[in-house]
Enzyme design. Structure first.
Site, PDB file in Angstrom:
ATOM      1  N   CYS A 161       0.112  35.151  12.486  1.00  0.00           N
ATOM      2  CA  CYS A 161       1.480  34.887  12.055  1.00  0.00           C
ATOM      3  C   CYS A 161       1.451  34.326  10.625  1.00  0.00           C
ATOM      4  O   CYS A 161       0.844  33.275  10.377  1.00  0.00           O
ATOM      5  CB  CYS A 161       2.169  33.862  12.948  1.00  0.00           C
ATOM      6  SG  CYS A 161       3.810  33.464  12.288  1.00  0.00           S
ATOM      7  N   LYS A 201       7.728  38.319  22.651  1.00  0.00           N
ATOM      8  CA  LYS A 201       7.641  37.614  21.365  1.00  0.00           C
ATOM      9  C   LYS A 201       6.522  36.589  21.457  1.00  0.00           C
ATOM     10  O   LYS A 201       6.359  35.908  22.487  1.00  0.00           O
ATOM     11  CB  LYS A 201       8.961  36.890  21.071  1.00  0.00           C
ATOM     12  CG  LYS A 201       8.906  35.899  19.925  1.00  0.00           C
ATOM     13  CD  LYS A 201       8.675  36.580  18.585  1.00  0.00           C
ATOM     14  CE  LYS A 201       8.478  35.541  17.476  1.00  0.00           C
ATOM     15  NZ  LYS A 201       8.123  36.187  16.187  1.00  0.00           N
TER      16      LYS A 201
END
Ligand SMILES: O=C(O)c1[nH]c(=O)[nH]c(=O)c1Cl
Length: 312
Positions: free
Chosen positions: A131, A44
Site C-alpha cells: 500500500c 478491500k
C-alpha cells in the site's frame, strides 16, 4: 471456449475478478461482485481497526482517459468485518473468496492472520505488502529484508496456501532478490502483480492544482498507462517462481489486455480502474471479448497460451 482457471488450489469458473480496493469495501460492494460475472472476488485490504482513510478527493480517473490516481489511505471496515463476511460466505457458490490483509504493523498482520487461521475457513489469505498511501508508512514491498522477516513469521502462521500483493518493481535485480525470497516459502503459492505505481502526481492544466487532496496530490497510478509495467512484473515472476502462480492486474480495459496478461503468465486477472469507472458489468463484457479473441486465434483454454509470450 473454457475461461476457467485454478489459483491456490481453488477452481475459478473464469479468470477475472476485482482488484482489491475496488467494489469490495462493504457487504453491498461485495454482493455486487458475487452477482457479477466475475470468477471470484477479493476484499478491500483490512487493517486491525476500522479506518476512515484519507480526505477526499482521493480517487480520480485521469482526464487523459489513460488511467487513474488514488491515495485512499486504506479506508476499510476493520478486519473483523471481513472475518464475519468470510464466516457467512456461501462457499458452495463456485466463486472462491480471497481476503486481503494489510496490517499497519507486523503485530497487526499476525493478529489478523491468527484470527482467520483459527476460523478455519476455505477463503484464501493475501497479504498486501504494497500500500503506497499511508503517510509515514514506507511500503514493505520495497524493503526486501523487512518483507523476508515478515514472511518468516506469517508463512508458518498461515500454514495454508496464501498469496502476497506486490508493488511494481523496475529493476531486474529487484525481481531476482524478491523471487529468491518468495521461493523460500512453500505455502506462498501465488503473487499478485501489480499494485498501483506509487506516488504519481496528476496536475490540472486549467486550475494549476493537484487533482487529489492527500499527500500534496501524490497517489498510486492505475489503468492503461501501467499495462506494460504490469505485464513485465507478471512475466518476471512467472519466469522466476517455478511451481507458483501469478495473478495479473494493471491496465486491463478489454479482453485484449487480459489475453496479454495470460500470455505473460497470469493464472487469473484482476480489474481495477476499469471496474471502478464502468461497474461490475465489465466482467461480462471482458469475458465475452476474451472468448472472441480466443476463438479468432484458435485457443480453447487458457493453458494453451499461458506464459507462452514469444521472444525475438
Ligand atoms: O490507498 C489505498 O487504500 C490503497 N491504494 C492502492 O492503490 N493500493 C493499495 O494497496 C491500497 Cl491499500
Amino acid at each position: 471456449v473454457d475461461l476457467s482457471t485454478k489459483v491456490a488450489g481453488l477452481s475459478l469458473p473464469n479468470l477475472l475478478f476485482n482488484a482489491s480496493g475496488v467494489c469490495c469495501q462493504t457487504e453491498t460492494d461485495l454482493k455486487l461482485m458475487i452477482e457479477s460475472e466475475s470468477g471470484s472476488l477479493i476484499t478491500k485490504s483490512a487493517t486491525y481497526e476500522y479506518r476512515e482513510g484519507n480526505p477526499s478527493p482521493r480517487y480520480l480517473p485521469l482526464p487523459s482517459g489513460l488511467g487513474s490516481i488514488n491515495s485512499m489511505g486504506l479506508p476499510n471496515e476493520g478486519y473483523e468485518y471481513y472475518l464475519n463476511f468470510a464466516k457467512n460466505y456461501d462457499y458452495s457458490s463456485k466463486k472462491p473468496l480471497f481476503i486481503s490483509l494489510s496490517g499497519l504493523s507486523l503485530a497487526d498482520n499476525v493478529k489478523m492472520c491468527e484470527a482467520f487461521v483459527a476460523a478455519e475457513l476455505p477463503c484464501v489469505l493475501e497479504v498486501n505488502f504494497s500500500c503506497p498511501n499511508v503517510p509515514g508508512k514506507p511500503q514493505l514491498g520495497y524493503d526486501m529484508e523487512a518483507m523476508e522477516s515478515a514472511l518468516n513469521v506469517l508463512a508458518p502462521l498461515i500454514k495454508k496456501p496464501f498469496g502476497v500483493k506486490l508493488p511494481p518493481y523496475f529493476d531486474i535485480a529487484h525481481f531476482d532478490t524478491a523471487a529468491t525470497i518468495f521461493n523460500k516459502f512453500d505455502n506462498l503459492v501465488y503473487v499478485t502483480c501489480i499494485n498501483s505505481v506509487g506516488n504519481g502526481l496528476a496536475i490540472d492544466f486549467e486550475t494549476e492544482s493537484a487533482l487529489i487532496k492527500p499527500k500534496d496530490g501524490f497517489g498510486g497510478l492505475g489503468g492503461l498507462m501501467v499495462l506494460n509495467t504490469a505485464l513485465a512484473n507478471v512475466n518476471a515472476f512467472y519466469r522466476r517462481l517455478p511451481g507458483k502462480q501469478v495473478i495479473g492486474v494493471g491496465g486491463v480495459t478489454s479482453g485484449k489486455e487480459v489475453f496479454l496478461h495470460v500470455l505473460a503468465g497470469a493464472s487469473a486477472v484482476q480489474i481495477g480502474t476499469t471496474l471502478k469507472e464502468e461497474g461490475p458489468t465489465v466482467f461480462a463484457r471482458i469475458n465475452k471479448e476474451l472468448t472472441d479473441i480466443m476463438i479468432a486465434k484458435g485457443y480453447k483454454s487458457l493453458d494453451e497460451f499461458r506464459g507462452k509470450v514469444k521472444t525475438l
